[in-house]
Design a protein around this motif. Sequence first.
Motif, PDB file in Angstrom:
ATOM      1  N   GLU A 102      11.885  -6.787 -26.532  1.00 41.93           N
ATOM      2  CA  GLU A 102      12.738  -7.944 -26.254  1.00 41.93           C
ATOM      3  C   GLU A 102      13.357  -7.865 -24.861  1.00 41.93           C
ATOM      4  O   GLU A 102      13.491  -8.870 -24.161  1.00 41.93           O
ATOM      5  N   TYR A 140      26.300  -2.028 -35.763  1.00 47.74           N
ATOM      6  CA  TYR A 140      25.450  -2.911 -36.558  1.00 47.74           C
ATOM      7  C   TYR A 140      24.805  -2.075 -37.652  1.00 47.74           C
ATOM      8  O   TYR A 140      24.056  -1.151 -37.367  1.00 47.74           O
ATOM      9  N   LYS A 146      13.888  -7.834 -36.937  1.00 49.91           N
ATOM     10  CA  LYS A 146      13.952  -9.296 -36.797  1.00 49.91           C
ATOM     11  C   LYS A 146      15.349  -9.794 -36.381  1.00 49.91           C
ATOM     12  O   LYS A 146      15.515 -10.953 -36.030  1.00 49.91           O
ATOM     13  N   GLN A 147      16.353  -8.907 -36.427  1.00 45.64           N
ATOM     14  CA  GLN A 147      17.715  -9.292 -36.030  1.00 45.64           C
ATOM     15  C   GLN A 147      17.999  -8.995 -34.555  1.00 45.64           C
ATOM     16  O   GLN A 147      19.062  -9.346 -34.041  1.00 45.64           O
ATOM     17  N   LYS A 149      16.792 -10.131 -31.675  1.00 40.86           N
ATOM     18  CA  LYS A 149      16.990 -11.297 -30.803  1.00 40.86           C
ATOM     19  C   LYS A 149      18.414 -11.845 -30.930  1.00 40.86           C
ATOM     20  O   LYS A 149      19.088 -12.084 -29.926  1.00 40.86           O
ATOM     21  N   ASP A 150      18.867 -12.046 -32.167  1.00 40.26           N
ATOM     22  CA  ASP A 150      20.205 -12.590 -32.397  1.00 40.26           C
ATOM     23  C   ASP A 150      21.279 -11.626 -31.894  1.00 40.26           C
ATOM     24  O   ASP A 150      22.311 -12.050 -31.366  1.00 40.26           O
ATOM     25  N   CYS A 151      21.040 -10.363 -32.105  1.00 42.41           N
ATOM     26  CA  CYS A 151      21.994  -9.343 -31.656  1.00 42.41           C
ATOM     27  C   CYS A 151      22.175  -9.439 -30.141  1.00 42.41           C
ATOM     28  O   CYS A 151      23.297  -9.486 -29.642  1.00 42.41           O
ATOM     29  N   ALA A 153      21.548 -11.971 -28.220  1.00 40.74           N
ATOM     30  CA  ALA A 153      22.133 -13.271 -27.859  1.00 40.74           C
ATOM     31  C   ALA A 153      23.661 -13.225 -27.957  1.00 40.74           C
ATOM     32  O   ALA A 153      24.361 -13.945 -27.237  1.00 40.74           O
ATOM     33  N   ASP A 154      24.181 -12.374 -28.832  1.00 47.34           N
ATOM     34  CA  ASP A 154      25.638 -12.239 -28.972  1.00 47.34           C
ATOM     35  C   ASP A 154      26.297 -11.741 -27.689  1.00 47.34           C
ATOM     36  O   ASP A 154      27.500 -11.936 -27.492  1.00 47.34           O
ATOM     37  N   LYS A 156      24.625 -11.700 -24.305  1.00 46.52           N
ATOM     38  CA  LYS A 156      24.109 -12.219 -23.038  1.00 46.52           C
ATOM     39  C   LYS A 156      25.176 -13.010 -22.287  1.00 46.52           C
ATOM     40  O   LYS A 156      25.771 -13.946 -22.820  1.00 46.52           O
ATOM     41  N   GLN A 163      33.809  -9.240 -26.459  1.00 54.23           N
ATOM     42  CA  GLN A 163      33.226  -8.948 -27.768  1.00 54.23           C
ATOM     43  C   GLN A 163      34.274  -8.568 -28.788  1.00 54.23           C
ATOM     44  O   GLN A 163      35.258  -8.009 -28.500  1.00 54.23           O
TER      45      GLN A 163
END
Length: 163
Positions: A102, A140, A146-147, A149-151, A153-154, A156, A163
Amino acid sequence: MSTSPETVKADLLEVFSKFKGQREELIPILQAVQERFGFLPESAMSALARFTSVAESRVYGAATFYTQFYFARRGKHTIKVCCGTACHVRGAAPLLEAFERELGIERGGTSNDFEYSLERVACVGSCALAPVVVVDEKVYAHMKAKQVKDCLADYKGKSRSNQ
Ligand code: FES
């Protein structure tokens, strides 16, 4: 962040002003310099040697001894993928590969936009939550590839304090 010699010099003076320049302060000063720049700029090392009257080779020796110090610019966010035994048996390897894919970097690397640095670490002490990923200070639990990408995005474009 600019790390031109002039900028580094001005910032170093500010950092050094909080210390007396004693040899015993070498590690705290290294920590303060890294806190200021996010890593130890090359031009800071000779200045630090002069300030503490410690040979430059010894300053480098001290800095390379401790894993907490970095000599290259790091990402704004540090992603630590635990690869201890418990995490390994629960899928740490594919998880780490998903982050590498990624981000387009390998473990130990920093993304081109300096948003993320990726590390492979030993047990972080939360085996019951395996596989575990720690981004900055956030843990986490039971993370899946599969998580990833979302991780990411939190984080970026956000500073660590957001945070
Ligand atoms: S092995 Fe990953 S938290 Fe212990």
